[in-house]
Design a protein around this motif. Structure first.
Motif, short mmCIF file in Angstrom:
data_model
loop_
_atom_site.label_atom_id
_atom_site.label_comp_id
_atom_site.label_asym_id
_atom_site.label_seq_id
_atom_site.Cartn_x
_atom_site.Cartn_y
_atom_site.Cartn_z
N ASN A 124 -3.85 7.20 -5.73
CA ASN A 124 -3.54 6.18 -6.74
C ASN A 124 -2.21 6.47 -7.43
N TRP A 125 -1.55 5.38 -7.83
CA TRP A 125 -0.48 5.45 -8.83
C TRP A 125 -1.03 4.69 -10.02
N GLY A 126 -1.61 5.41 -10.98
CA GLY A 126 -2.35 4.73 -12.04
C GLY A 126 -3.52 3.99 -11.43
N LYS A 127 -3.54 2.67 -11.59
CA LYS A 127 -4.62 1.85 -11.03
C LYS A 127 -4.27 1.28 -9.66
N GLY A 145 0.78 -1.23 0.00
CA GLY A 145 0.00 0.00 0.00
C GLY A 145 0.81 1.27 0.00
N ALA A 146 2.13 1.19 -0.10
CA ALA A 146 2.97 2.37 0.03
C ALA A 146 3.22 3.06 -1.30
N MET A 147 3.30 4.40 -1.26
CA MET A 147 3.89 5.19 -2.33
C MET A 147 5.35 5.34 -1.98
N VAL A 148 6.22 4.99 -2.92
CA VAL A 148 7.67 4.98 -2.65
C VAL A 148 8.35 5.97 -3.60
N ARG A 149 9.00 6.97 -3.00
CA ARG A 149 9.73 7.97 -3.79
C ARG A 149 11.20 7.63 -3.81
N GLY A 150 11.83 7.87 -4.95
CA GLY A 150 13.24 7.54 -5.09
C GLY A 150 14.00 8.60 -5.83
N ALA A 151 15.32 8.44 -5.85
CA ALA A 151 16.20 9.39 -6.55
C ALA A 151 17.28 8.61 -7.28
N THR A 152 17.61 9.11 -8.46
CA THR A 152 18.70 8.53 -9.24
C THR A 152 19.51 9.67 -9.83
N GLY A 181 6.40 -10.34 -2.25
CA GLY A 181 7.64 -10.64 -2.96
C GLY A 181 8.61 -9.48 -2.91
N ASP A 182 9.45 -9.36 -3.92
CA ASP A 182 10.49 -8.33 -3.96
C ASP A 182 10.17 -7.28 -5.02
N VAL A 183 10.67 -6.09 -4.77
CA VAL A 183 10.69 -5.03 -5.79
C VAL A 183 12.12 -4.90 -6.27
N THR A 184 12.32 -5.02 -7.58
CA THR A 184 13.65 -4.89 -8.16
C THR A 184 13.73 -3.59 -8.96
N LEU A 185 14.60 -2.71 -8.54
CA LEU A 185 14.82 -1.43 -9.21
C LEU A 185 16.15 -1.47 -9.94
N ARG A 186 16.16 -0.93 -11.14
CA ARG A 186 17.38 -0.90 -11.94
C ARG A 186 17.52 0.48 -12.56
N ALA A 238 13.90 15.65 -14.41
CA ALA A 238 15.21 16.15 -14.83
C ALA A 238 16.21 16.09 -13.68
N GLU A 239 15.71 16.17 -12.45
CA GLU A 239 16.58 16.12 -11.27
C GLU A 239 16.82 14.69 -10.79
N GLY A 240 16.15 13.71 -11.40
CA GLY A 240 16.35 12.30 -11.03
C GLY A 240 15.32 11.75 -10.07
N ALA A 241 14.20 12.46 -9.84
CA ALA A 241 13.15 11.97 -8.93
C ALA A 241 12.23 11.00 -9.67
N PHE A 242 11.84 9.93 -8.98
CA PHE A 242 10.87 8.98 -9.54
C PHE A 242 9.98 8.47 -8.41
N VAL A 243 8.91 7.76 -8.79
CA VAL A 243 7.96 7.27 -7.79
C VAL A 243 7.28 6.02 -8.34
N PHE A 244 6.89 5.14 -7.42
CA PHE A 244 6.07 3.99 -7.76
C PHE A 244 5.24 3.64 -6.54
N ALA A 245 4.35 2.67 -6.68
CA ALA A 245 3.53 2.25 -5.54
C ALA A 245 3.45 0.74 -5.49
N VAL A 246 3.17 0.22 -4.30
CA VAL A 246 3.08 -1.22 -4.07
C VAL A 246 1.63 -1.55 -3.74
N ALA A 247 1.03 -2.46 -4.47
CA ALA A 247 -0.37 -2.83 -4.25
C ALA A 247 -0.58 -3.46 -2.88
N ARG A 248 -1.80 -3.34 -2.37
CA ARG A 248 -2.16 -3.87 -1.05
C ARG A 248 -1.85 -5.35 -0.92
N ALA A 249 -2.09 -6.12 -1.97
CA ALA A 249 -1.93 -7.58 -1.90
C ALA A 249 -0.59 -8.06 -2.46
#
Length: 276
Positions: free
Chosen positions: A257-260, A33-40, A71-76, A57-68
């Motif tokens: 929401n992050w999309g759906k 259920g989390a919104m996760v902000r990141g930097a690259t 497993g693992d989240v793999t970022l590259r 442009a500054e390297g900020a990104f974001v994604f979210a993890v569904a309630r159900a």
């Protein structure tokens, strides 16, 4: 001495550059259920479990993890020079509540099967999907979110809802009690993508785009203080608490929401006094 200087210069010129891996760091906990902000690194591309993410442009990104999600989240991250960095993070599981709500109008729990009602519900769905379907380059999601209403929390994200004794889908957001007419403040800046005064389930419904697919939806509102297309700033009064749609009393329902993918807004908020 001249020959030595030339030799040193040639040696320096021919030495292979040591390319550094791109930055890859997360600001938020990776949990259901989390919104996760990141930097690259500026200019780097980022994927999450193979899905490309917009990067500012500054390297900020974001994604979210569904309630159900389990497993693992793999970022590259892949830099402009081809160098890469990878981060594998296990998603933390959560325990979700069961919440029983009685006294709702039965036609809001199980809508009549008339064509008129079903058409109205479908039209609402289409408009909400459109309001949440934006993916602008705004980066308001990087702000530290604020409480939109100062009230008692009466419903939490992810809880299994049993309405008038009928099991329903998990609760999609955060409920905060408030008197009708109480101002609703923008928890972060953004652009208004939808206002509808009377949807079947959600009543007065307002959607704000925070960028990169992150949206906030505020429902059961009695009125709005903004219009579609307006740019709003964090802390600005944007609407008024109400009891419209499927509600037993005046309160704000705030979903994100992050999309759906549904997000738990409370994970983004500062802790308050236990009495709140």
């Amino acid at each position: 001495m001249i020959r030595l200087a030339i030799a040193l210069l040639i040696g320096t010129t021919l030495a292979a550059p040591a390319w550094a891996e791109p930055t890859l760091a997360l600001r938020d906990d990776v949990t259901q259920g989390a919104m996760v902000r990141g930097a690259t690194s500026a200019g780097a591309a980022v994927t999450m479990n193979g899905q490309s993410l917009p990067v500012s442009a500054e390297g900020a990104f974001v994604f979210a993890v569904a309630r159900a999600f389990e497993g693992d989240v793999t970022l590259r991250a892949t830099d402009v020079d081809g160098s890469t960095a990878e981060l594998i993070v296990p998603v933390a599981n959560r325990e979700f509540e069961v919440q029983r709500i009685d006294g709702l109008p039965q036609d809001k729990v199980t809508p009549p099967r008339t064509q008129e009602v079903q058409d109205r519900i479908w039209q609402d769905v289409v408009q909400i999907r459109k309001g949440r379907g934006v993916e602008s380059q705004r980066t308001d999601f990087t702000e530290a979110f604020l409480w939109p209403v100062d009230g008692i929390v009466t419903g939490v994200f992810g809880s299994q809802r049993i309405l008038n004794g009928t099991p329903k889908s998990p609760h999609s957001g955060l409920d905060i009690a408030g008197d009708t007419g109480t101002p609703v403040l923008a928890p972060a800046g953004g652009v208004v993508t939808l206002w509808h005064p009377d949807m079947y389930f959600t009543g007065g419904t307002l959607i704000v785009d925070h960028g990169h697919g992150i949206t906030s939806t505020f429902i059961h509102l009695s009125d709005t203080l903004v219009a579609e297309g307006d740019v709003v700033t964090q802390g600005q009064a944007i609407a008024k608490v109400g009891a419209t749609g499927r509600a037993t009393g005046p309160h704000l329902h705030w979903s994100m929401n992050w999309g759906k993918v549904r997000i738990d807004p409370q994970l983004l908020l500062p802790e308050r006094d236990a009495a709140k």
